[in-house]
Design a protein around this motif. Structure first.
Motif: not given
Length: 151
Positions: A126-151
């Motif tokens: 129940i918990m771990l699938d959502d944690c991995l969905a969170g990891v995927y989201t975090n990675i994509i957000l970090r890439i987007a912020l980096h590409c935008a020069g914001l992180f």
């Protein structure tokens, strides 16, 4: 009393009983928790770990009591998952809104290997699938912020 408290925790104080989109409401609650913790990464990390450990235990208990795999009322996993999604990121509205929608998409569509994690027994699945969905989201957000020069 013990069972009431476990169910209250696992359903995020009854959010899991919402008639429409309880997972999305719980995700919004998780975003609010993340926002309230602000940039205190230590407190954020400790609370995240505590919620994860208690969530594994509580959802496993309720799942067993209901004799049903991942009952829809259990939404603490969405809170934990979106907190993973936003961990260590600037908690500004565009990031939180994108994090909300990306996390919900990964949680709903369960791309590989998220779909494999949900097959784990009890609260782990129940918990771990959502944690991995969170990891995927975090990675994509970090890439987007980096590409935008914001992180």
């Amino acid at each position: 009393m013990r069972n009431f408290l476990i169910k209250a925790f696992a359903t995020v104080l009854g959010v899991g009983y919402m008639p429409v989109a309880p997972g999305s409401w719980a995700t919004a609650a998780g975003v609010a928790v993340a926002y309230c913790l602000g940039s205190n990464l230590t407190a954020y990390s400790i609370l995240l770990l505590v919620l994860l450990v208690l969530g594994i235990k509580a959802t496993g208990i309720i799942e067993k009591q209901m004799n049903q795999k991942d009952p829809g009322i259990l939404v603490i996993d969405e809170v934990v998952g979106v907190m993973v999604a936003l961990w260590g990121l600037p908690l500004i509205w565009p990031v939180m809104i994108c994090g909300f929608f990306l996390f919900r998409a990964f949680d709903m569509f369960k791309i590989y290997p998220i779909n494999k994690l949900e097959t784990q027994p009890g609260g782990w699945g129940i918990m771990l699938d959502d944690c991995l969905a969170g990891v995927y989201t975090n990675i994509i957000l970090r890439i987007a912020l980096h590409c935008a020069g914001l992180f």
